[in-house]
Design a protein around this motif. Structure first.
Motif, PDB file in Angstrom:
ATOM      1  N   ILE A   1       0.860  -1.184   0.000  1.00  0.00           N
ATOM      2  CA  ILE A   1       0.000   0.000   0.000  1.00  0.00           C
ATOM      3  C   ILE A   1       0.902   1.242   0.000  1.00  0.00           C
ATOM      4  N   ASP A   2       1.486   1.500  -1.148  1.00  0.00           N
ATOM      5  CA  ASP A   2       2.469   2.575  -1.286  1.00  0.00           C
ATOM      6  C   ASP A   2       1.836   3.834  -1.877  1.00  0.00           C
ATOM      7  N   ARG A   3       2.674   4.825  -2.117  1.00  0.00           N
ATOM      8  CA  ARG A   3       2.211   6.109  -2.648  1.00  0.00           C
ATOM      9  C   ARG A   3       1.434   5.926  -3.960  1.00  0.00           C
TER      10      ARG A   3
ATOM     11  N   ILE B   1       1.493  -7.815   8.684  1.00  0.00           N
ATOM     12  CA  ILE B   1       1.213  -6.803   7.656  1.00  0.00           C
ATOM     13  C   ILE B   1       2.484  -6.147   7.136  1.00  0.00           C
ATOM     14  N   LYS B   2       3.644  -6.593   7.602  1.00  0.00           N
ATOM     15  CA  LYS B   2       4.913  -5.938   7.276  1.00  0.00           C
ATOM     16  C   LYS B   2       5.160  -5.780   5.779  1.00  0.00           C
ATOM     17  N   LYS B   3       4.742  -6.751   4.985  1.00  0.00           N
ATOM     18  CA  LYS B   3       5.048  -6.703   3.552  1.00  0.00           C
ATOM     19  C   LYS B   3       4.153  -5.766   2.766  1.00  0.00           C
ATOM     20  N   ILE B   4       3.036  -5.340   3.332  1.00  0.00           N
ATOM     21  CA  ILE B   4       2.149  -4.458   2.558  1.00  0.00           C
ATOM     22  C   ILE B   4       2.034  -3.050   3.121  1.00  0.00           C
ATOM     23  N   GLN B   5       2.314  -2.849   4.399  1.00  0.00           N
ATOM     24  CA  GLN B   5       2.144  -1.520   5.005  1.00  0.00           C
ATOM     25  C   GLN B   5       3.316  -0.611   4.665  1.00  0.00           C
ATOM     26  N   THR B   6       3.027   0.677   4.614  1.00  0.00           N
ATOM     27  CA  THR B   6       4.059   1.686   4.348  1.00  0.00           C
ATOM     28  C   THR B   6       3.806   2.911   5.225  1.00  0.00           C
ATOM     29  N   GLN B   7       4.802   3.763   5.327  1.00  0.00           N
ATOM     30  CA  GLN B   7       4.641   4.997   6.091  1.00  0.00           C
ATOM     31  C   GLN B   7       3.575   5.895   5.468  1.00  0.00           C
ATOM     32  N   GLU B   8       3.492   5.907   4.127  1.00  0.00           N
ATOM     33  CA  GLU B   8       2.463   6.718   3.455  1.00  0.00           C
ATOM     34  C   GLU B   8       1.062   6.299   3.889  1.00  0.00           C
ATOM     35  N   MET B   9       0.870   5.008   4.064  1.00  0.00           N
ATOM     36  CA  MET B   9      -0.422   4.495   4.504  1.00  0.00           C
ATOM     37  C   MET B   9      -0.740   5.017   5.911  1.00  0.00           C
ATOM     38  N   TRP B  10       0.251   4.938   6.809  1.00  0.00           N
ATOM     39  CA  TRP B  10       0.040   5.426   8.175  1.00  0.00           C
ATOM     40  C   TRP B  10      -0.194   6.935   8.177  1.00  0.00           C
ATOM     41  N   ASN B  11       0.525   7.664   7.318  1.00  0.00           N
ATOM     42  CA  ASN B  11       0.344   9.113   7.245  1.00  0.00           C
ATOM     43  C   ASN B  11      -1.080   9.482   6.844  1.00  0.00           C
ATOM     44  N   ARG B  12      -1.686   8.673   6.002  1.00  0.00           N
ATOM     45  CA  ARG B  12      -3.076   8.907   5.567  1.00  0.00           C
ATOM     46  C   ARG B  12      -4.087   8.351   6.557  1.00  0.00           C
ATOM     47  N   LYS B  13      -3.592   7.746   7.648  1.00  0.00           N
ATOM     48  CA  LYS B  13      -4.448   7.168   8.690  1.00  0.00           C
ATOM     49  C   LYS B  13      -5.371   6.084   8.139  1.00  0.00           C
ATOM     50  N   ILE B  14      -4.834   5.285   7.222  1.00  0.00           N
ATOM     51  CA  ILE B  14      -5.569   4.141   6.688  1.00  0.00           C
ATOM     52  C   ILE B  14      -5.560   3.053   7.757  1.00  0.00           C
ATOM     53  N   ARG B  15      -6.706   2.548   8.096  1.00  0.00           N
ATOM     54  CA  ARG B  15      -6.802   1.450   9.067  1.00  0.00           C
ATOM     55  C   ARG B  15      -6.455   0.140   8.382  1.00  0.00           C
ATOM     56  N   ILE B  16      -5.957  -0.802   9.182  1.00  0.00           N
ATOM     57  CA  ILE B  16      -5.629  -2.117   8.635  1.00  0.00           C
ATOM     58  C   ILE B  16      -5.952  -3.179   9.679  1.00  0.00           C
ATOM     59  N   THR B  17      -6.486  -4.289   9.211  1.00  0.00           N
ATOM     60  CA  THR B  17      -6.744  -5.440  10.072  1.00  0.00           C
ATOM     61  C   THR B  17      -5.956  -6.613   9.522  1.00  0.00           C
ATOM     62  N   SER B  18      -5.732  -7.615  10.356  1.00  0.00           N
ATOM     63  CA  SER B  18      -5.078  -8.826   9.862  1.00  0.00           C
ATOM     64  C   SER B  18      -5.710 -10.036  10.526  1.00  0.00           C
ATOM     65  N   ALA B  19      -5.356 -11.197  10.016  1.00  0.00           N
ATOM     66  CA  ALA B  19      -5.864 -12.455  10.562  1.00  0.00           C
ATOM     67  C   ALA B  19      -4.837 -13.101  11.483  1.00  0.00           C
ATOM     68  N   SER B  20      -3.915 -12.314  12.017  1.00  0.00           N
ATOM     69  CA  SER B  20      -2.837 -12.889  12.827  1.00  0.00           C
ATOM     70  C   SER B  20      -3.360 -13.604  14.064  1.00  0.00           C
ATOM     71  N   ALA B  21      -4.368 -13.080  14.723  1.00  0.00           N
ATOM     72  CA  ALA B  21      -4.886 -13.727  15.940  1.00  0.00           C
ATOM     73  C   ALA B  21      -5.502 -15.089  15.621  1.00  0.00           C
ATOM     74  N   ILE B  22      -6.297 -15.156  14.574  1.00  0.00           N
ATOM     75  CA  ILE B  22      -6.934 -16.429  14.226  1.00  0.00           C
ATOM     76  C   ILE B  22      -5.925 -17.401  13.627  1.00  0.00           C
ATOM     77  N   ASN B  23      -4.930 -16.890  12.900  1.00  0.00           N
ATOM     78  CA  ASN B  23      -3.886 -17.754  12.342  1.00  0.00           C
ATOM     79  C   ASN B  23      -3.000 -18.345  13.431  1.00  0.00           C
ATOM     80  N   ALA B  24      -2.924 -17.692  14.580  1.00  0.00           N
ATOM     81  CA  ALA B  24      -2.082 -18.183  15.674  1.00  0.00           C
ATOM     82  C   ALA B  24      -2.577 -19.530  16.200  1.00  0.00           C
ATOM     83  N   ILE B  25      -3.858 -19.788  16.097  1.00  0.00           N
ATOM     84  CA  ILE B  25      -4.419 -21.036  16.633  1.00  0.00           C
ATOM     85  C   ILE B  25      -3.870 -22.258  15.903  1.00  0.00           C
TER      86      ILE B  25
END
Length: 133
Positions: A59-61, A80-104
């Motif tokens: 999710i880049d410029r 989310i490391k491979k898709i998130q960028t500082q530009e995304m955070w600067n625009r205050k884009i929210r992001i969710t992941s399935a990390s909690a459910i994948n942990a099971i």
């Protein structure tokens, strides 16, 4: 509200079942699934949501300029490391992941491997393979 799936076809089919896609489409207009190299001539200016996952687009410029209305990224995988960028955070884009459910299943798999190791499964399997040859 409009959504787009941004990930390769293989992972799209692995992550998002037909039932899940139907539920998504009951809430938002699905503009389709695209690989990152397909986006140049596609109008994404009305996209509110991205559904992504393994091998998803960063999710880049470039993407953010194509999607001025983007509000949330739904990431159907763990980190989310491979898709998130500082530009995304600067625009205050929210992001969710399935990390909690994948942990099971990760924890279940790890526990199973520990149990097998405690029962000497791997050594016994190698010995049986030697006898079969």
């Amino acid at each position: 509200m409009k959504a787009v799936f941004l990930l390769d076809d293989k992972n799209y089919r692995r992550i998002y079942s037909n039932e899940t896609i139907e539920k998504i489409e009951s809430k938002v207009e699905n503009l389709g699934r695209y690989d990152i190299d397909q986006l140049e001539d596609i109008d994404l200016s009305t996209v509110d949501f991205i559904f992504s996952g393994w091998k998803g687009a960063k999710i880049d410029r470039y993407l953010l300029e194509k999607m001025p209305n983007l509000k949330v990224v739904f990431y159907g995988a763990g980190s989310i490391k491979k898709i998130q960028t500082q530009e995304m955070w600067n625009r205050k884009i929210r992001i969710t992941s399935a990390s909690a459910i994948n942990a099971i299943p990760v924890a279940q798999y790890t526990f199973s491997i520990i149990q097998l190791a405690c029962k000497d499964f791997f050594r016994l399997t190698r010995e049986i393979e030697k006898v079969r040859k």
